[in-house]
Design an enzyme around this catalytic site. Structure first.
Site, PDB file in Angstrom:
ATOM      1  CG  ASP A   1       5.842   3.365  -0.990  1.00  8.19           C
ATOM      2  OD1 ASP A   1       4.293   3.633  -0.596  1.00  8.19           O
ATOM      3  OD2 ASP A   1       6.169   2.510  -0.452  1.00  8.19           O
TER       4      ASP A   1
ATOM      5  CG  ASN B   1       3.039  -0.782  -0.998  1.00 12.47           C
ATOM      6  OD1 ASN B   1       2.105  -1.330  -0.160  1.00 12.47           O
ATOM      7  ND2 ASN B   1       4.006  -0.337  -0.932  1.00 12.47           N
ATOM      8  CD  GLU B   2       2.748   1.809   2.247  1.00 14.14           C
ATOM      9  OE1 GLU B   2       4.056   2.086   1.679  1.00 14.14           O
ATOM     10  OE2 GLU B   2       2.549   1.425   3.425  1.00 14.14           O
ATOM     11  CG  MET B   3      -0.099   3.152  -5.781  1.00 15.52           C
ATOM     12  SD  MET B   3       1.565   4.043  -5.958  1.00 15.52           S
ATOM     13  CE  MET B   3       0.815   5.246  -6.953  1.00 15.52           C
TER      14      MET B   3
END
Ligand SMILES: *[C@@H]1O[C@H](CO)[C@@H](O)[C@H](O)[C@H]1NC(C)=O
Ligand SMILES: *[C@@H]1O[C@H](CO)[C@@H](O)[C@H](O)[C@H]1NC(C)=O
Ligand SMILES: *[C@@H]1O[C@H](CO)[C@@H](O)[C@H](O)[C@H]1NC(C)=O
Ligand SMILES: *[C@@H]1O[C@H](CO)[C@@H](O)[C@H](O)[C@H]1NC(C)=O
Ligand SMILES: *[C@@H]1O[C@H](CO)[C@@H](O)[C@H](O)[C@H]1NC(C)=O
Ligand SMILES: *[C@@H]1O[C@H](CO)[C@@H](O)[C@H](O)[C@H]1NC(C)=O
Ligand SMILES: *[C@@H]1O[C@H](CO)[C@@H](O)[C@H](O)[C@H]1NC(C)=O
Length: 913
Positions: free
Chosen positions: A446, A483-485
């Site tokens: 994030d 995460n969530e890149m």
């Protein structure tokens, strides 16, 4: 391997094993500095308290009663001064150093984070990465030291202060607004420290500091090494990362030791394979041995029939073995490692959909699922977050209690979310035993990160250390870069905030997540798959002959094709049960909604006067406003009323459980649909503290009953696109690896429990193919329910089938019950179901009975002072039906008296003030 060599090695090895236990000589002289014997002081020395190692300043201050419980009340805010201060850990004078050693080293397995280290009052080094191991030669300092018992001192600079200073250096780079997701402290992307230490939407912001892993003094003789890390990689001959291996090939065992010191000439490198009871299965020299001045590597072949496969829980046995690797010089072992291992292959198959899959009706695009030992399986699980802000108080018992809950909850996989910390060895050890697959990630998320050479080198060191440290664990399932890149940061935030710089940021992303992290995995392991980001569209191309084998797909999508994994968050509760809004994909790695923790958990953390809606203490613990569970309008709209604070809590938990059930049954049904959906991991397994979050398990281990029931092997579930759709279907879904056959019963009732004369074909035969779904019922609600009051109807459905678990020849019966109501729950004309609960002291079971109506979300609740889990909870009972419920007690401070405090309620009790 020649027979005489094998004999030599065996004879030598038994000597070596004894030697490494006691007799000095080649053995390293190692002083473990763990335990008491440390002092923690603030830089200006106004505070000085006894400390422990491993340690974190907050916990040592708490133990010394300088501060109160960091988790109590508003201490998340009140204790920020600790994070803004520097703290020094100073050892007592170190005893037991040898004057005749050829070299003396300090080894640090984890320093959190910015340190300045001194030994005998001399500066040794500065460090800046919580996730690296550091080692320093202090021979010269020791030689010049006049203290016979020198002191080690580690000053920890304030991480928030230092990152703010880095971020505001003249000419420092910045990022466009809207790219970095900040929490309580800004600038977390500038430091290799657990991201959630700076606050997260489910946790507090303490930014702890301290020597959070062991510290050793190591003394060596002249021709001697100390093994600081090692890697054991087990894979099928010819296996390449991310690709399905040939399961008929033998195993390759590749072992490597990382050391400091001097490796003598003319050494040999041998291995011993032992079974779980330590019977020797094989021994010999490793081949293709390569040595450098920091490592020694070799490999051998292990025949397939020598070992049994390791399987995840529910799919077979967790067979474990031991591998000992020794470096021998003149038949004596002077460097030895032992690892407990399992023989399995696990890959993420994200290759293109093949023609044979298309022929089976699978939608085009790419696969995205796990395969263990060559088998597809359904991954059932959740997301693991750091279980405490303070890792040094997370021990084996805490993790075992959590893992008991994971297995009791019928989960076989956890996604260990980044941006927390790399999991400790004992956690992987437990996962190996329990059979829980750990999808692991590098600690990024994030945010966009710096890509200057120093930062990238720092990351490289961290990643290589971590990959090698944990690679031997059969529970290690996957490495993801962060995460969530991709889908969130690049193609949502960057694309919106800085659309004309998207290519530039893709370049920076690739510098770290492709160019640094891919080789960190692929050059150290052939057994594990890597993907640069969790939640992505997978890769366009994978070519191991290229320097960077992965070419990400990004947004190069073809209409009608399916790629990558999905996540789903939608805090508009009017949409929560709109199934047509859920993602249709191959694998769901995150989805969820908040609920409140129980009143029992709240009491641990807040004053009794604060136990009401408008308490600022309660409000300030919701770190995801306004969409969190304190947004009462969510629940007014969604379903369920509130009589008072406790029933409000219950309402949020039911809403959460209902939403998770609704999604999980949708995803699981997808195993038999064109998307060929093969996994769902809900957000999030457990709480880090007592707060309104997505967690299914509260901070002390109490359950909210999020998903256990719907993770049964064979489930029955209604399917309706949304509550206004006229079509109702019912599916039976199975994750077994062989067909299962049985019967389904379905009956409509009114809420008082009277069967309704609505045709449903009460008894239907059903067969479900392996990892598939079968539709057993379909109706037009307009026609079948005409003349009935829809608010006064509930459809109860049961399935019973016979079948076998994977790798198990025993025939078993599988049962599941589910229910459906044709209007939103808030409109249901519930009646008092007249619930009763009794306890049978002999069978140690509760019996719950509904005496006057249908009970839904029937909920057993137990008092404070105990952590127990019910075998079954949140179930539905017809009028006149009883249910026996066993339980497991995990912690009891009430001497068993909690049993008398067990109460039963249901939706009715909580909507009727
Ligand atoms: C010393 O440090 C503590 C903790 O950071 C701080 O509260 C205190 O004000 C400082 N005292 C002085 C005299 O600087
Ligand atoms: C080094 O000194 C220790 C005592 O400090 C002794 O036990 C050991 O045998 C000595 N080693 C050698 C190689 O002389
Ligand atoms: C705190 O530590 C940092 C980094 O080591 C240092 O630059 C700074 O001067 C220290 N502050 C104090 C008040 O000692
Ligand atoms: C040792 O190095 C050679 C040449 O680079 C390589 O072929 C071999 O695979 C290496 N051995 C191991 C165990 O990695
Ligand atoms: C998009 O994907 C197709 C294959 O699906 C490939 O031929 C094409 O080169 C890709 N385009 C870009 C810009 O990468
Ligand atoms: C279905 O109903 C029949 C008749 O009521 C009953 O005998 C049978 O046990 C039921 N089966 C299931 C799966 O509930
Ligand atoms: C809240 O209401 C429930 C019944 O709806 C009752 O059992 C409970 O005692 C009440 N709690 C408080 C704190 O008033």
């Amino acid at each position: 391997m020649h027979a005489n060599r094998r004999n030599t090695a065996r004879a030598v090895l038994s000597t070596a094993l004894i030697a490494s236990q006691a007799v000095p000589g080649f053995a390293n002289h190692v002083i473990d500095l763990s335990g008491d014997g440390w002092t923690l002081s603030s830089t200006n020395s106004s505070i000085s308290v006894p400390a422990k190692l491993p340690g974190q300043a907050h916990l040592d201050l708490y133990a010394a009663q300088v501060i109160g419980d960091p988790y109590y009340g508003l201490n998340d805010f009140n204790l920020r001064w600790i994070a803004w201060s520097n703290w020094t850990y100073t050892s007592d004078p170190i005893q037991g150093l040898q004057g005749n050693a050829s070299s003396t080293w300090l080894r640090f397995d984890g320093l959190d984070t910015f340190t300045s280290i001194s030994f005998c009052n001399e500066h040794v080094a500065a460090t800046n990465n919580q996730f690296r191991q550091y080692w320093f030669d202090v021979s010269d300092i020791l030689q010049a030291c006049t203290d016979q018992h020198p002191v080690l001192s580690i000053e920890f600079g304030s991480a928030p202060n230092i990152i703010n200073a880095i971020a505001t250096k003249p000419d420092q780079r910045t990022w466009p607004d809207g790219i970095q997701i900040p929490f309580e402290f800004d600038n977390r992307q500038w430091v290799r420290k657990e991201g959630s230490d700076f606050g997260w939407d489910w946790g507090p912001a303490f930014a702890p500091a301290g020597p959070w892993k062991p510290v050793y003094v190591v003394q060596l003789e002249q021709q001697d090494v100390h093994v600081r890390n090692s890697v054991v990689d087990i894979y099928r001959k010819g296996q390449l990362n991310n690709l399905p291996p040939d399961q008929t090939q033998p195993w390759v065992l590749n072992a490597s030791m990382d050391f400091f010191g001097t490796l003598p000439e003319g050494v040999s490198f041998v291995y011993t394979l032992l079974d779980a009871e330590r019977n020797e299965l094989a021994q010999g020299e490793l081949e293709n041995v390569n040595t450098t001045n920091v490592s020694i590597t070799g490999s051998t072949i292990i025949p397939s029939d020598m070992v049994e496969l390791w399987w995840p829980v529910g799919l077979g046995k967790q067979s474990l073995y031991h591998i000992i690797v020794d470096v021998l010089k003149e038949s004596v072992s002077f460097a030895s490692i032992e690892k407990r291992v399992g023989f399995r292959t696990i890959i993420v198959n994200s290759g293109p959909i093949r023609t044979d899959q298309l022929a089976r009706g699978i939608a085009p695009g790419d696969n995205w699922h796990f395969e263990v030992n060559g088998h597809e399986f359904y991954a059932k699980g959740s997301n693991f977050i750091p279980p405490d802000t303070f890792w040094t108080r997370v021990d084996k018992d805490r993790i075992s209690q959590l893992f008991d809950s994971v297995v009791d909850g019928r989960q076989n996989m956890l996604r260990v979310w980044s941006t927390g910390a790399y999991s400790p060895d004992f956690m992987y050890d437990l996962a190996d035993e329990y059979g829980i697959l750990l999808w692991s990630e590098f600690e990024f998320g994030d945010a966009m990160y710096p890509v200057d050479p120093d930062f990238l080198n720092n990351v490289r060191e961290e990643a290589v250390y971590q990959v090698r440290r944990v690679n031997h664990h059969p529970s290690l399932a996957f490495w993801a870069g962060g995460n969530e890149m991709e889908n969130l940061i690049l193609f949502n935030y960057v694309a919106k905030s800085a659309p004309n710089k998207l290519d530039f940021y893709i370049g920076e992303y690739e510098a770290l997540f492709l160019n640094v992290l891919t080789p960190a995995v692929f050059e150290n392991s052939k057994s594990i798959s890597y993907q640069p980001s969790s939640t992505s569209n997978g890769y366009l191309k994978l070519d191991h002959s290229r320097a960077v084998p992965i070419v990400p797909r990004y947004m190069n999508l073809t209409e009608g094709s399916i790629y990558g994994e999905t996540d789903y968050y939608n805090y508009d509760s009017t949409q929560s049960f709109n199934v047509s809004g859920y993602p249709v994909g191959r694998f769901s790695n995150e989805f969820g909604f908040h609920s409140m923790p129980s009143i029992q958990s709240w009491r641990q953390a807040v004053h009794p006067n604060d136990l009401h809606f408008n308490s600022s203490v309660i409000m300030l613990r919701d770190h995801h406003p306004p969409s969190g569970s304190l947004n009462t309008s969510n629940f007014d709209k969604a379903a369920i009323g509130q009589a008072n604070f406790t029933s409000w809590i219950y309402a949020t938990q039911i809403f959460q459980a209902d939403f998770y059930k609704s999604q999980i049954q949708h995803y699981r049904r997808g195993s038999g649909m064109p998307e060929r959906q093969l996994g769902c991991l809900y957000w999030q397994l457990e709480d880090q503290w007592q707060a309104p979050t997505w967690a299914g398990i509260e901070y002390d281990g109490r359950w909210k009953y999020t998903a256990k029931d719907i993770y049964k092997n064979v489930i029955i579930a209604p399917h309706q696109n949304d509550s206004t759709d006229d079509q109702l279907e019912v599916y039976v879904t199975s994750d077994l690896w062989s067909s299962t056959t049985g019967r389904v019963n379905m009956t409509w009732y009114d809420w008082s429990g009277i069967p309704q004369n609505i045709p449903t074909a009460t008894s239907i035969d059903v067969t479900v193919d392996p990892l598939n779904t079968s539709r057993v019922y379909q109706t037009s609600l307009d026609s079948s329910l005409s003349g009935h009051d829809r608010n006064n109807l509930v459809l109860i459905m049961d399935v019973t089938t016979e079948g076998k678990l994977p790798n198990d020849e025993t025939a078993q019966t599988f049962n599941h019950r589910n229910w459906y109501h044709p209007t939103p729950l808030k409109d249901a004309r519930l009646v008092d179901p007249g619930l009763k609960v009794t306890h049978n002291d002999e069978t140690k079971k509760f019996t719950v009975e509904a005496t006057t109506g249908v009970a839904v979300w029937t909920w057993l609740d137990y008092p404070e002072g105990v952590v127990a889990t019910f075998d079954d909870n949140a179930f539905v009972l017809r009028k006149g039906e009883t249910r026996e419920v066993g339980y497991r007690v995990k912690k009891d401070t009430t001497s068993g008296n909690w049993i008398e405090g067990v109460k039963v309620g249901s939706l009715w009790d909580n909507t009727t003030p």
